[in-house]
Write a protein that holds these residues in place. Structure first.
Motif, PDB file in Angstrom:
ATOM      1  N   SER A   1       2.807   1.665   5.604  1.00 23.67           N
ATOM      2  CA  SER A   1       3.650   2.470   5.203  1.00 23.67           C
ATOM      3  C   SER A   1       3.217   3.828   5.651  1.00 23.67           C
ATOM      4  O   SER A   1       2.081   4.313   5.802  1.00 23.67           O
ATOM      5  CB  SER A   1       3.288   2.552   3.546  1.00 23.67           C
ATOM      6  OG  SER A   1       3.984   3.518   2.824  1.00 23.67           O
ATOM      7  N   LEU A   2       4.329   4.809   5.827  1.00 24.37           N
ATOM      8  CA  LEU A   2       3.923   5.953   6.352  1.00 24.37           C
ATOM      9  C   LEU A   2       3.161   6.867   5.297  1.00 24.37           C
ATOM     10  O   LEU A   2       2.326   7.655   5.708  1.00 24.37           O
ATOM     11  CB  LEU A   2       5.128   6.862   6.528  1.00 24.37           C
ATOM     12  CG  LEU A   2       5.259   8.405   7.213  1.00 24.37           C
ATOM     13  CD1 LEU A   2       4.334   8.301   8.148  1.00 24.37           C
ATOM     14  CD2 LEU A   2       6.605   8.611   7.556  1.00 24.37           C
ATOM     15  N   PHE A   3       3.252   6.401   4.001  1.00 22.97           N
ATOM     16  CA  PHE A   3       2.781   7.145   2.947  1.00 22.97           C
ATOM     17  C   PHE A   3       1.178   7.091   3.060  1.00 22.97           C
ATOM     18  O   PHE A   3       0.440   8.081   2.793  1.00 22.97           O
ATOM     19  CB  PHE A   3       3.235   6.726   1.471  1.00 22.97           C
ATOM     20  CG  PHE A   3       3.993   7.447   0.863  1.00 22.97           C
ATOM     21  CD1 PHE A   3       3.636   8.445   0.063  1.00 22.97           C
ATOM     22  CD2 PHE A   3       5.601   7.427   0.918  1.00 22.97           C
ATOM     23  CE1 PHE A   3       4.511   9.273  -0.667  1.00 22.97           C
ATOM     24  CE2 PHE A   3       6.154   7.997   0.373  1.00 22.97           C
ATOM     25  CZ  PHE A   3       5.910   9.265  -0.548  1.00 22.97           C
ATOM     26  N   ASP A   4       0.586   6.097   3.637  1.00 23.28           N
ATOM     27  CA  ASP A   4      -0.873   5.712   3.893  1.00 23.28           C
ATOM     28  C   ASP A   4      -1.218   6.919   4.980  1.00 23.28           C
ATOM     29  O   ASP A   4      -2.598   7.064   4.959  1.00 23.28           O
ATOM     30  CB  ASP A   4      -1.170   4.535   4.311  1.00 23.28           C
ATOM     31  CG  ASP A   4      -0.868   3.366   3.009  1.00 23.28           C
ATOM     32  OD1 ASP A   4      -0.579   4.005   1.802  1.00 23.28           O
ATOM     33  OD2 ASP A   4      -0.576   2.405   3.262  1.00 23.28           O
ATOM     34  N   PHE A   5      -0.469   7.287   5.552  1.00 24.53           N
ATOM     35  CA  PHE A   5      -0.844   8.305   6.948  1.00 24.53           C
ATOM     36  C   PHE A   5      -0.692   9.844   6.626  1.00 24.53           C
ATOM     37  O   PHE A   5      -0.940  10.510   7.372  1.00 24.53           O
ATOM     38  CB  PHE A   5      -0.098   7.922   8.254  1.00 24.53           C
ATOM     39  CG  PHE A   5      -0.408   6.460   8.733  1.00 24.53           C
ATOM     40  CD1 PHE A   5      -1.229   6.306   9.764  1.00 24.53           C
ATOM     41  CD2 PHE A   5       0.117   5.300   7.982  1.00 24.53           C
ATOM     42  CE1 PHE A   5      -1.732   5.229  10.226  1.00 24.53           C
ATOM     43  CE2 PHE A   5      -0.382   4.188   8.563  1.00 24.53           C
ATOM     44  CZ  PHE A   5      -1.095   3.853   9.617  1.00 24.53           C
ATOM     45  N   LEU A   6      -0.039  10.079   5.520  1.00 24.02           N
ATOM     46  CA  LEU A   6      -0.032  11.321   5.195  1.00 24.02           C
ATOM     47  C   LEU A   6      -1.105  12.280   4.880  1.00 24.02           C
ATOM     48  O   LEU A   6      -1.793  11.755   3.841  1.00 24.02           O
ATOM     49  CB  LEU A   6       1.169  11.465   3.955  1.00 24.02           C
ATOM     50  CG  LEU A   6       2.526  10.973   3.913  1.00 24.02           C
ATOM     51  CD1 LEU A   6       3.488  11.257   2.764  1.00 24.02           C
ATOM     52  CD2 LEU A   6       3.182  11.534   5.199  1.00 24.02           C
ATOM     53  N   GLY A   7      -1.173  13.543   5.365  1.00 23.87           N
ATOM     54  CA  GLY A   7      -2.475  14.293   4.987  1.00 23.87           C
ATOM     55  C   GLY A   7      -2.182  15.062   3.603  1.00 23.87           C
ATOM     56  O   GLY A   7      -1.206  14.857   3.103  1.00 23.87           O
TER      57      GLY A   7
END
Length: 429
Positions: free
Chosen positions: A227-233
């Motif tokens: 999930s892209l959410f896991d990579f959000l800063g």
């Protein structure tokens, strides 16, 4: 002997809008203009035709739009590669750069008009279709992201739409997407046996679009993808949380959809779609999001931006399901006459009525009273103004009220002096 001319039909996927239907379009456009004015958005009009490189650069070379759907050609006069716009945003950004639109302040702008994509025509999707496009240029905060979504909720309420739901996601910033992309490509490579031909072609060029697949055989793979959410800063999460908090303030519910990516490469940060189950397979009524890098990508000074587009054909379809739009009458007053002299008098009186703000049709040509009355009734007019030989001689007109709402005192027909015609009609029409 000359050959008969073969009848010409409209191009496939490009539909005629006839007067009765066009009246519904005009009603919707007026509602839309008032709605946008309430939020301070001003109209902007960019050309339908642009340089092809504007779209290949702005939208992305490996998107469906650029690869399959654009109407592009080479101008034989100057060897330029040109394209009919497949969407509004790139052209609006190009114009804002060219005319220094953001020199002194951010801009809220909108456009209405046709766009062109070579797709298989189906309900709500045509090769020439129309969009309401709204762009907030130069605004960086989550407040404007949320404002756009709140605006749309207001439009749905104004139109009485009930079966439209919001899906929301964040695509983060480029470096966050790059880290996610690496993980996603590894995931796709590990499941290459379930990827269809389109997904295999895209897995290294546009892997996010693979997650947007409608292929049932790929759903489990897509659901299990990183999930892209896991990579959000921290900054990206704070921005998205700010959007969500403001939607909560406005009482707007939504579904978080981590697979929502949109079909154009320029998006970053907040993305959203309003979706319905009332239009068959074409469920997206409106889509949009933030595109902070596009202005710089197209040669301008770096500036944030966010916007959305609504398909007008789909919106009209939905609107007609919730409340059938009423066809506007052709006129308010229909002038009926008996002779050439009476027709000329009717034409003069009609101009006086138009000066007073009334919409008037003078019967064209010479016909009997019966056929003229039939035409007057079909026009939707509230009143038929009759000038016969007697009226012409006495400088009077007869008024026949054609609609119940115009008959205030039970008198369906009356005779008045020509000099009082404007006064009487203005009171009742």
């Amino acid at each position: 002997m000359s050959q008969s001319f073969k009848k010409v039909h409209a191009i496939t996927g490009m539909k005629d809008v006839l007067p009765d239907s066009s009246a519904h379009w005009e009603q919707l456009e007026e509602i839309v203009r008032q709605w946008l004015a309430a939020y301070g958005y001003r109209n902007m009009r960019a050309p339908v035709l642009e340089h092809t490189r504007l779209f290949t650069r702005g939208i992305g070379e490996v998107t469906d739009i650029v690869e399959k759907e654009m109407y592009s050609f080479t101008d034989a006069l100057n060897d330029e590669h040109l394209t009919l716009r497949p969407e509004f945003t790139a052209g609006i950004v190009r114009a804002s750069i060219e005319h220094n639109l953001l020199y002194d302040r951010p801009q809220r702008v909108y456009s209405l008009g046709p766009v062109f994509r070579h797709e298989k025509p189906q309900r709500g999707r045509y090769r020439q279709f129309h969009q309401i496009d709204v762009e907030a240029l130069g605004f960086a905060g989550p407040d404007v992201d949320a404002e756009l979504i709140v605006m749309l909720s207001r439009l749905w309420k104004t139109l009485g739409l009930q079966h439209v739901r919001l899906e929301l996601n964040s695509l983060g910033q480029p470096h966050e997407r790059a880290a996610h992309r690496e993980a996603l490509v590894r995931h796709l490579e590990a499941h290459i046996d379930v990827l269809d031909e389109e997904a295999r072609r895209r897995m290294h060029t546009n892997p996010l679009r693979v997650l947007d697949t409608k292929n049932p055989a790929m759903q489990d793979m897509a659901n299990a993808a990183p999930s892209l959410f896991d990579f959000l800063g921290e900054e990206s999460r704070a921005h998205f949380d700010g959007v969500c908090a403001r939607l909560a303030d406005a009482g707007i519910s939504y579904t978080l959809n981590p697979r929502l990516v949109r079909g154009l490469d320029y998006y970053n940060g907040t993305v959203f779609e309003w979706i319905t189950d009332q239009l068959g397979a074409q469920g997206t009524v409106c889509g949009g999001g933030r595109y902070d890098g596009l202005i710089e990508l197209l040669g301008g000074k770096s500036a944030p931006a966010v916007g959305f587009a609504i398909g007008m054909e789909r919106l009209l379809d939905l609107w007609s399901q919730s409340q059938a739009p009423q066809a506007a009458p052709e006129c308010q007053v229909y002038m009926i006459h008996q002779s050439d002299a009476a027709q000329r008098a009717a034409a003069t009186l009609a101009e006086s009525l138009r000066d007073a703000g009334l919409r008037v049709i003078v019967h064209a040509g010479s016909s009997g009273f019966k056929s003229q009355f039939k035409r007057a009734d079909a026009s939707g007019a509230q009143a038929a103004v009759i000038i016969g030989e007697d009226e012409l001689r006495e400088n009077t007109v007869s008024i026949k009220w054609l609609r119940a709402e115009a008959i205030a005192d039970g008198q369906q027909q009356e005779t008045v002096p020509m000099t009082r015609l404007v006064e009487v009609l203005k009171q009742k029409v």
